[in-house]
Scaffold this motif. Structure first.
Motif, short mmCIF file in Angstrom:
data_model
loop_
_atom_site.label_atom_id
_atom_site.label_comp_id
_atom_site.label_asym_id
_atom_site.label_seq_id
_atom_site.Cartn_x
_atom_site.Cartn_y
_atom_site.Cartn_z
N ALA A 284 9.84 8.42 -6.75
CA ALA A 284 10.45 8.58 -5.42
C ALA A 284 9.68 9.57 -4.55
O ALA A 284 9.62 9.41 -3.33
N GLY A 285 9.09 10.58 -5.15
CA GLY A 285 8.35 11.56 -4.38
C GLY A 285 7.05 11.02 -3.80
O GLY A 285 6.44 11.67 -2.94
N HIS A 286 6.62 9.84 -4.27
CA HIS A 286 5.37 9.24 -3.78
C HIS A 286 5.62 8.00 -2.94
O HIS A 286 4.67 7.31 -2.56
N ILE A 287 6.88 7.68 -2.65
CA ILE A 287 7.21 6.46 -1.93
C ILE A 287 7.96 6.81 -0.67
O ILE A 287 9.01 7.45 -0.72
N ASN A 288 7.44 6.41 0.47
CA ASN A 288 8.06 6.74 1.74
C ASN A 288 9.28 5.88 2.03
O ASN A 288 10.28 6.35 2.56
N SER A 289 9.20 4.58 1.71
CA SER A 289 10.29 3.64 2.00
C SER A 289 10.61 2.85 0.74
O SER A 289 10.00 1.81 0.49
N PRO A 290 11.58 3.31 -0.07
CA PRO A 290 11.91 2.59 -1.30
C PRO A 290 12.32 1.14 -1.05
O PRO A 290 11.93 0.25 -1.81
N GLY B 62 2.04 9.33 -17.95
CA GLY B 62 2.23 10.51 -17.13
C GLY B 62 1.22 10.66 -16.02
O GLY B 62 0.91 11.78 -15.60
N GLN B 63 0.69 9.52 -15.52
CA GLN B 63 -0.34 9.60 -14.49
C GLN B 63 0.22 9.35 -13.09
O GLN B 63 -0.54 9.33 -12.13
N SER B 64 1.55 9.17 -12.95
CA SER B 64 2.10 8.85 -11.64
C SER B 64 1.94 9.99 -10.65
O SER B 64 1.93 9.78 -9.44
N GLY B 65 1.84 11.24 -11.15
CA GLY B 65 1.72 12.37 -10.24
C GLY B 65 0.45 12.36 -9.42
O GLY B 65 0.39 12.98 -8.37
N GLY B 66 -0.57 11.63 -9.86
CA GLY B 66 -1.82 11.61 -9.11
C GLY B 66 -1.93 10.48 -8.14
O GLY B 66 -2.92 10.34 -7.44
N ASN B 67 -0.90 9.63 -8.08
CA ASN B 67 -0.96 8.49 -7.18
C ASN B 67 -0.79 8.92 -5.74
O ASN B 67 -0.12 9.88 -5.45
N ARG B 68 -1.33 8.15 -4.87
CA ARG B 68 -1.14 8.41 -3.43
C ARG B 68 0.22 7.88 -3.02
O ARG B 68 0.84 7.07 -3.69
N LYS B 69 0.69 8.33 -1.87
CA LYS B 69 1.96 7.85 -1.34
C LYS B 69 1.85 6.35 -1.08
O LYS B 69 0.86 5.88 -0.56
N ALA B 70 2.93 5.67 -1.46
CA ALA B 70 3.00 4.23 -1.22
C ALA B 70 4.18 3.94 -0.34
O ALA B 70 5.02 4.77 -0.11
N GLY B 71 4.30 2.66 0.12
CA GLY B 71 5.48 2.26 0.89
C GLY B 71 5.14 1.96 2.29
O GLY B 71 4.15 2.24 2.85
#
Length: 404
Positions: free
Chosen positions: A361-367, A395-404
């Motif tokens: 959720a912290g990496h997604i602007n519009s769920p 445990g690699q989701s923390g490095g993803n860029r924002k999606a959505g």
């Protein structure tokens, strides 16, 4: 304008530090400042509640302004009016003497006028040889000019609050109607759920509304009613998903019974292509099997979903789907977006997708938009939950860029 010093009231009228501050403020009016006296009066009338004034107070202020000859209040002009009580009462629509004095005091307390009393308390003007007013004793209108912008802002706030209040009452009326009709429909059609308890909550929210509610009362009731409406919709959605799942389970059971024994392993993931990736050389996107992934794997990859399950835990796929409905609402995903995901991916896979979105959720602007995009890709056979779950497990989701 005669200002720049502090004058005390005549007789037994008390002096206060607030009165001193108001008089000093009038001395700091910007040179050349002007304001339309009737515009200032309208703003003061609009903001009368915030100023602690009554309608009679405004009638007295209107009468005072009528004794000022120009329409514009000017910094360089004589802003003191000096009518007698008899003249003032007459222009204030025949107001009684005691009432007149009380409302003059309210105008002084509100900081809209300042008394400038003579030695004997009389109101009069002394003129020079040219006939111009040299000194005047009466009511100084300088605070109206000094506070013109402030009064305008107060008036705008009152108008905005009134509009918000009206909209809140309209929204509450609509929400009340929705909740009442949803409860009635559920009761009449025998939908599972403790509808009597829900109806009691609805009645309790309305019972707490006073006969003449304030804005805070309406907003509080609206918040509670919207939460209740959301809960009712969640219950009905869960029922619909449960019915659909039961139908799908029966279909899967028949499929397993009519297949070879080894075909049961098709319910477990083997490759990205088998999990829904588009197969080469095929014009059709393969259908996504139900329960593609072991529940334990999903919960290890998405531990946050567990707290939204019944009793704060998830013991099976039904609990996961119930938790997904709650999370769907919390994340602002529309019912239509989730329903479409259930139809394309299957109810279990849609629940897994929501669990993954919650985890990221912290990496997604519009769920909601993100889920719709996943649904469209899954419909074309271009999306699989497998890589998402594996990435979360690593445990690699923390490095993803924002999606959505």
């Amino acid at each position: 304008m005669q200002s720049g010093y502090v004058t005390t009231p005549f007789g037994r009228r008390p002096m206060s530090l607030a009165l001193v501050q108001r008089q000093l403020a009038t001395a700091g009016i910007k040179p050349g400042k002007t304001a339309d006296k009737w515009k200032v009066f309208r703003d003061a009338s609009e903001a009368r509640g915030l100023l602690g004034l009554q309608d009679r107070s405004l009638a007295v202020l209107d009468a005072l302004l009528s004794f000022y000859p120009d329409n514009e209040l000017r910094q360089d002009a004589q802003l003191i009016v000096f009518p007698s009580n008899a003249q003032l009462a007459l222009r204030a629509h025949g107001i009684a003497g005691a009432t007149l004095r009380r409302h003059l005091g309210l105008l002084v307390d509100a900081g809209l006028i300042v008394r400038k009393d003579s030695a004997n308390g009389k109101r009069y003007a002394r003129k020079d040889k040219a006939g111009s007013i040299e000194t005047a004793f009466g009511f100084d209108l300088s605070p109206l000019l000094s506070r013109a912008e402030e009064l305008a802002m107060l008036a705008q706030k009152v108008v905005a609050d009134r509009l918000a209040f009206r909209r809140a009452k309209e929204n509450l009326t609509i929400c009340r109607r929705d909740v009442r009709k949803l409860i009635s429909a559920a009761m009449e059609e025998g939908a599972p759920g403790d509808w009597e308890a829900i109806e009691a909550i609805y009645i309790g929210v309305l019972a707490r509304l006073p006969r003449t509610p304030a804005q805070s009362d309406v907003h509080a009731a609206l918040d509670e009613m919207e939460l209740l409406r959301g809960e009712i919709i969640n219950i009905l959605e869960m029922q619909q998903n449960t019915e659909k799942t039961s139908t799908n389970d029966a279909h899967v059971e028949r499929h397993i019974q009519n297949s070879k024994p080894e075909s049961i392993h098709e319910l477990e993931p083997r490759s990205e292509k088998e999990q829904g990736a588009k197969a080469g050389g095929s014009d059709e996107a393969p259908s996504t099997p139900l329960r593609n992934f072991p529940l334990g794997m999903v919960l290890n990859a998405c531990p946050d979903i567990a707290m939204y399950g019944p009793g704060g835990k998830i013991g099976g796929w039904k609990d996961l789907m119930s938790a997904a409905v709650v999370v769907r609402s919390m994340l602002g995903i529309s019912p239509s977006a989730y329903q479409e995901a259930c139809e394309v991916m299957g109810a279990e896979n849609a629940a897994v997708a929501v669990a993954c979105i919650l985890e990221r959720a912290g990496h997604i602007n519009s769920p909601g938009g993100y889920l719709r995009d996943l649904t469209r890709r899954a419909e074309r056979g271009e999306f699989s939950l497998g890589p998402v779950l594996m990435a979360l497990l690593r445990g690699q989701s923390g490095g993803n860029r924002k999606a959505g």
